[in-house]
Design an enzyme around this catalytic site. Structure first.
Site, PDB file in Angstrom:
ATOM      1  N   ARG A   1      -5.856   3.894 -15.402  1.00  0.00           N
ATOM      2  CA  ARG A   1      -5.970   4.578 -13.988  1.00  0.00           C
ATOM      3  C   ARG A   1      -6.545   5.912 -14.140  1.00  0.00           C
ATOM      4  O   ARG A   1      -7.495   6.297 -13.373  1.00  0.00           O
ATOM      5  CB  ARG A   1      -4.595   4.533 -13.570  1.00  0.00           C
ATOM      6  CG  ARG A   1      -3.854   3.517 -13.165  1.00  0.00           C
ATOM      7  CD  ARG A   1      -2.748   3.212 -12.272  1.00  0.00           C
ATOM      8  NE  ARG A   1      -3.107   3.497 -10.977  1.00  0.00           N
ATOM      9  CZ  ARG A   1      -2.905   4.923 -10.264  1.00  0.00           C
ATOM     10  NH1 ARG A   1      -2.223   5.756 -11.045  1.00  0.00           N
ATOM     11  NH2 ARG A   1      -3.359   5.043  -9.146  1.00  0.00           N
TER      12      ARG A   1
ATOM     13  N   TYR B   1      -9.890   5.926 -12.013  1.00  0.00           N
ATOM     14  CA  TYR B   1      -9.510   6.427 -10.518  1.00  0.00           C
ATOM     15  C   TYR B   1      -9.568   7.930 -10.772  1.00  0.00           C
ATOM     16  O   TYR B   1      -8.950   8.538  -9.740  1.00  0.00           O
ATOM     17  CB  TYR B   1      -8.504   5.823  -9.868  1.00  0.00           C
ATOM     18  CG  TYR B   1      -8.496   4.396  -9.994  1.00  0.00           C
ATOM     19  CD1 TYR B   1      -9.034   3.551  -9.278  1.00  0.00           C
ATOM     20  CD2 TYR B   1      -7.198   3.871 -10.712  1.00  0.00           C
ATOM     21  CE1 TYR B   1      -9.129   2.244  -9.520  1.00  0.00           C
ATOM     22  CE2 TYR B   1      -7.172   2.438 -10.648  1.00  0.00           C
ATOM     23  CZ  TYR B   1      -8.101   1.770 -10.183  1.00  0.00           C
ATOM     24  OH  TYR B   1      -7.769   0.238 -10.048  1.00  0.00           O
TER      25      TYR B   1
ATOM     26  N   GLY C   1       0.793  -1.155  -0.214  1.00  0.00           N
ATOM     27  CA  GLY C   1       0.014   0.147   0.031  1.00  0.00           C
ATOM     28  C   GLY C   1       0.714   1.435  -0.095  1.00  0.00           C
ATOM     29  O   GLY C   1       0.024   2.324  -0.304  1.00  0.00           O
TER      30      GLY C   1
ATOM     31  N   GLY D   1       3.690  -3.468  -3.686  1.00  0.00           N
ATOM     32  CA  GLY D   1       3.420  -3.648  -5.233  1.00  0.00           C
ATOM     33  C   GLY D   1       3.947  -2.310  -5.940  1.00  0.00           C
ATOM     34  O   GLY D   1       5.143  -1.964  -6.401  1.00  0.00           O
ATOM     35  N   ARG D   2       3.011  -1.145  -5.994  1.00  0.00           N
ATOM     36  CA  ARG D   2       3.244  -0.110  -6.554  1.00  0.00           C
ATOM     37  C   ARG D   2       4.263   0.576  -6.236  1.00  0.00           C
ATOM     38  O   ARG D   2       5.183   1.116  -7.199  1.00  0.00           O
ATOM     39  CB  ARG D   2       2.122   1.006  -6.073  1.00  0.00           C
ATOM     40  CG  ARG D   2       1.955   2.205  -6.938  1.00  0.00           C
ATOM     41  CD  ARG D   2       1.224   3.128  -6.359  1.00  0.00           C
ATOM     42  NE  ARG D   2      -0.181   2.747  -5.880  1.00  0.00           N
ATOM     43  CZ  ARG D   2      -1.300   2.649  -6.607  1.00  0.00           C
ATOM     44  NH1 ARG D   2      -1.202   3.280  -7.746  1.00  0.00           N
ATOM     45  NH2 ARG D   2      -2.441   2.183  -6.270  1.00  0.00           N
TER      46      ARG D   2
ATOM     47  N   GLU E   1       4.016  -7.004   1.629  1.00  0.00           N
ATOM     48  CA  GLU E   1       3.270  -7.239   0.182  1.00  0.00           C
ATOM     49  C   GLU E   1       3.311  -6.044  -0.748  1.00  0.00           C
ATOM     50  O   GLU E   1       2.292  -5.439  -1.091  1.00  0.00           O
ATOM     51  CB  GLU E   1       1.989  -7.552   0.372  1.00  0.00           C
ATOM     52  CG  GLU E   1       1.586  -8.851   1.307  1.00  0.00           C
ATOM     53  CD  GLU E   1       0.370  -9.106   1.736  1.00  0.00           C
ATOM     54  OE1 GLU E   1      -0.894  -8.479   1.018  1.00  0.00           O
ATOM     55  OE2 GLU E   1       0.265 -10.035   2.437  1.00  0.00           O
TER      56      GLU E   1
ATOM     57  N   TYR F   1       0.226  -1.143 -12.314  1.00  0.00           N
ATOM     58  CA  TYR F   1      -1.259  -1.111 -12.525  1.00  0.00           C
ATOM     59  C   TYR F   1      -1.554  -0.402 -13.862  1.00  0.00           C
ATOM     60  O   TYR F   1      -2.510   0.417 -14.123  1.00  0.00           O
ATOM     61  CB  TYR F   1      -2.084  -0.459 -11.382  1.00  0.00           C
ATOM     62  CG  TYR F   1      -1.720  -1.264 -10.099  1.00  0.00           C
ATOM     63  CD1 TYR F   1      -2.219  -2.282  -9.919  1.00  0.00           C
ATOM     64  CD2 TYR F   1      -1.090  -0.401  -9.056  1.00  0.00           C
ATOM     65  CE1 TYR F   1      -2.021  -3.195  -8.586  1.00  0.00           C
ATOM     66  CE2 TYR F   1      -0.941  -1.181  -7.703  1.00  0.00           C
ATOM     67  CZ  TYR F   1      -1.510  -2.373  -7.470  1.00  0.00           C
ATOM     68  OH  TYR F   1      -1.153  -3.108  -6.538  1.00  0.00           O
TER      69      TYR F   1
ATOM     70  N   CYS G   1     -13.196   4.872 -28.430  1.00  0.00           N
ATOM     71  CA  CYS G   1     -14.360   5.796 -28.779  1.00  0.00           C
ATOM     72  C   CYS G   1     -15.262   5.681 -27.390  1.00  0.00           C
ATOM     73  O   CYS G   1     -16.253   4.981 -27.178  1.00  0.00           O
ATOM     74  CB  CYS G   1     -15.319   4.622 -29.874  1.00  0.00           C
ATOM     75  SG  CYS G   1     -14.300   4.815 -31.341  1.00  0.00           S
TER      76      CYS G   1
HETATM   77  N1  LLP Z   1      -1.727  -6.969  -0.910  1.00  0.00           N
HETATM   78  C1  LLP Z   1      -3.141  -6.773  -1.041  1.00  0.00           C
HETATM   79  C2  LLP Z   1      -3.783  -8.103  -0.373  1.00  0.00           C
HETATM   80  C3  LLP Z   1      -3.534  -5.962  -2.091  1.00  0.00           C
HETATM   81  O1  LLP Z   1      -4.962  -6.283  -2.272  1.00  0.00           O
HETATM   82  C4  LLP Z   1      -2.765  -5.253  -2.585  1.00  0.00           C
HETATM   83  C5  LLP Z   1      -3.311  -4.112  -3.828  1.00  0.00           C
HETATM   84  C6  LLP Z   1      -1.466  -4.906  -2.322  1.00  0.00           C
HETATM   85  C7  LLP Z   1      -0.893  -6.240  -1.337  1.00  0.00           C
HETATM   86  C8  LLP Z   1      -0.404  -4.161  -2.849  1.00  0.00           C
HETATM   87  O2  LLP Z   1      -0.747  -2.783  -2.784  1.00  0.00           O
HETATM   88  P1  LLP Z   1       0.382  -1.573  -3.274  1.00  0.00           P
HETATM   89  O3  LLP Z   1       1.559  -1.868  -2.659  1.00  0.00           O
HETATM   90  O4  LLP Z   1       0.558  -1.729  -4.844  1.00  0.00           O
HETATM   91  O5  LLP Z   1      -0.412  -0.491  -3.277  1.00  0.00           O
HETATM   92  N2  LLP Z   1      -5.157  -0.845  -9.419  1.00  0.00           N
HETATM   93  C9  LLP Z   1      -5.107   0.283  -8.444  1.00  0.00           C
HETATM   94  C10 LLP Z   1      -4.746  -0.377  -6.972  1.00  0.00           C
HETATM   95  C11 LLP Z   1      -5.254  -1.538  -6.593  1.00  0.00           C
HETATM   96  C12 LLP Z   1      -4.499  -2.162  -5.510  1.00  0.00           C
HETATM   97  C13 LLP Z   1      -5.279  -3.711  -5.164  1.00  0.00           C
HETATM   98  N3  LLP Z   1      -4.311  -4.302  -4.083  1.00  0.00           N
HETATM   99  C14 LLP Z   1      -4.389   1.374  -8.810  1.00  0.00           C
HETATM  100  O6  LLP Z   1      -4.196   1.636 -10.017  1.00  0.00           O
HETATM  101  O7  LLP Z   1      -4.257   2.573  -7.981  1.00  0.00           O
END
Ligand code: LLP
Length: 425
Positions: free
Chosen positions: A323, A327, A247, A286-287, A284, A381, A353
């Site tokens: 995105r 969002y 997150g 990601g981004r 965990e 993403y 379109c």
């Molecule tokens: N762990 C779980 C259980 C998750 O659901 C997620 C993301 C992560 C870890 C990783 O979160 P991060 O570190 O990437 O924030 N598509 C959206 C973001 C959706 C995130 C979903 N879950 C966007 O483009 O902003």
């Protein structure tokens, strides 16, 4: 004229009159591979990982890259080589990890809707832990494990009811969200899990949202998690690891999220202060590992000045960069080769379109037809959420390592898109 500041790591930067990824001018990549094109900096991804590793030095922590952010095989391979585990949310994601050389034992399987088939395959592969999101799921996982003669390692995803102060679509740890088990019920759920012979309780986890730019929601969530660990253990169920989810946000437009190392120093201090200093941790992210390591290069197809708006129509669209449409997200847009002319204000839009197919509103740019632009912060993403809407082929992807560029995904073709379809005979 160069934009004042580019978000993120210094591996994507202007040198002279050109925008580079590491040592390669993006214009050269666009010429070789065409547009729209995603280009990623390997050094930037490894630097983002190093920020976490630095924050954790000397601790027992498993970093599980949340591969939904960017699930291209070579990216997974890069993080597997760097020692990461993976957070997966489908069997498809698990297969990608295994194909890319990741270890099943370092996979955590999250998600509110795991099917029996997914549980079965993940148990057979030997995944490290299932992050279970409901009581009903616990019962099914128990059955599937018993049928295989195995015990499923589980962690229960807790909903700590903390406001992550982010976009409502990507906030996941509030009471009204579909994720996790309400913290009021957690102790009972653990007692049930401990009583089921097909399950082996391993840990506890939470994930409160995405693109979090403040440290306070993490500190609050950690406190609630530790309160729960105390209560669960007092009820007789030992908890091996604590998983704080992902997150952490990145800079898209002037946000100042805490640095991973700084945030984690504070979180670890809290763990220590509350007597949990030697408890194994998982995270965990990601981004924050990939988002600012990537750009999407796109060509200006047409300029269409109008009475109310000037449209700059580019060859990337909402199918490549979902995105903004989903969002209202902001991605900085900059020229590959800045011009000296006075900028005008443009709506940067794609060819799809739909009026929702926009990439940037009201952007001040000096552009001409045929120019190349970079959509910044496109490592997370974007490609993983890309679609074929309007029967558009998904873009190619290149990973840059110093002066070397590796094509890690060839541009999709129309035959690829139609392969699974059948005419009626
Ligand atoms: N762990 C779980 C259980 C998750 O659901 C997620 C993301 C992560 C870890 C990783 O979160 P991060 O570190 O990437 O924030 N598509 C959206 C973001 C959706 C995130 C979903 N879950 C966007 O483009 O902003």
């Amino acid at each position: 004229m160069h934009p004042d500041r580019l978000p993120g790591h210094p591996h994507i930067a202007y040198a002279g009159d050109e925008l580079f990824v590491e040592m390669i001018p993006l214009s050269a990549l666009a010429q070789q591979y065409g547009t729209p094109l995603f280009a990623y900096s390997k050094a930037s991804m490894l630097a983002a990982l190093a920020a976490y590793q630095q924050g954790f030095s000397g601790r027992q922590v498993q970093i599980c890259y949340a591969m939904k952010a960017n699930s291209t095989l070579a990216i997974i391979q890069l993080f597997a080589h760097a020692g990461c585990g993976f957070d997966v949310v489908s069997l498809g994601e698990m297969q990608r990890v295994l194909v890319a050389g990741g270890l099943a034992s370092r996979i955590i399987f999250s998600g509110v809707g795991k099917t029996r088939a997914e549980m079965h395959a993940a148990l057979e592969a030997g995944v490290g832990c299932f992050n279970v999101e409901s009581e009903a799921e616990l019962e099914v996982l128990n059955e599937v494990a018993l049928n295989l003669g195995l015990q499923a390692p589980v962690s229960i995803r807790v909903n700590p009811n903390v406001d992550p102060q982010t976009h409502p679509y990507i906030s996941t740890g509030l009471k009204g969200n579909k994720f996790g088990i309400a913290h009021e019920h957690v102790v009972q759920t653990y007692q049930r899990a401990a009583a089921l012979p097909g399950l082996k309780v391993q840990g506890i986890d939470c994930h409160i949202g995405s693109q979090i730019t403040q440290e306070s929601p993490y500190l609050d969530a950690m406190d609630r998690m530790l309160d729960l660990v105390e209560a669960i253990e007092a009820a007789g169920v030992p908890i091996h690891h604590i998983d704080m989810g992902g997150g952490l946000g990145i800079e898209y437009q002037g946000e100042t999220p805490p640095e991973a190392a700084v945030l984690w120093r504070k979180l670890l201090a809290k763990l220590d202060a509350r007597g949990f200093g030697d408890r194994p941790l998982m995270i965990e992210p990601g981004r924050s590992l990939v988002g600012n390591a990537g750009v999407c290069v796109t060509e200006v197809l047409y300029l269409k000045p109008g009475e109310q708006k000037n449209f700059c129509i580019v060859d990337a669209a909402m199918n490549d960069l979902p995105r903004p449409a989903m969002y209202q997200a902001y991605h900085q847009i900059v020229p590959l080769k800045p011009r000296d002319t006075t900028p005008e204000t443009w709506e940067v839009v794609g060819p799809i379109c739909e009026s929702g197919d926009w990439i940037g509103h009201d952007r001040d740019l000096s552009v001409a037809q045929g120019d190349l632009l970079a959509v910044m912060s496109a490592g997370a993403y974007c490609m993983s959420m890309a679609s074929n809407y309007n029967t558009r082929n998904r873009a190619a992807e290149v990973l840059v390592d110093g002066s070397q560029a590796h094509l890690i995904r060839a541009r999709e073709g129309y035959a690829d898109q139609m392969r699974q379809e059948r005419l009626i005979t």
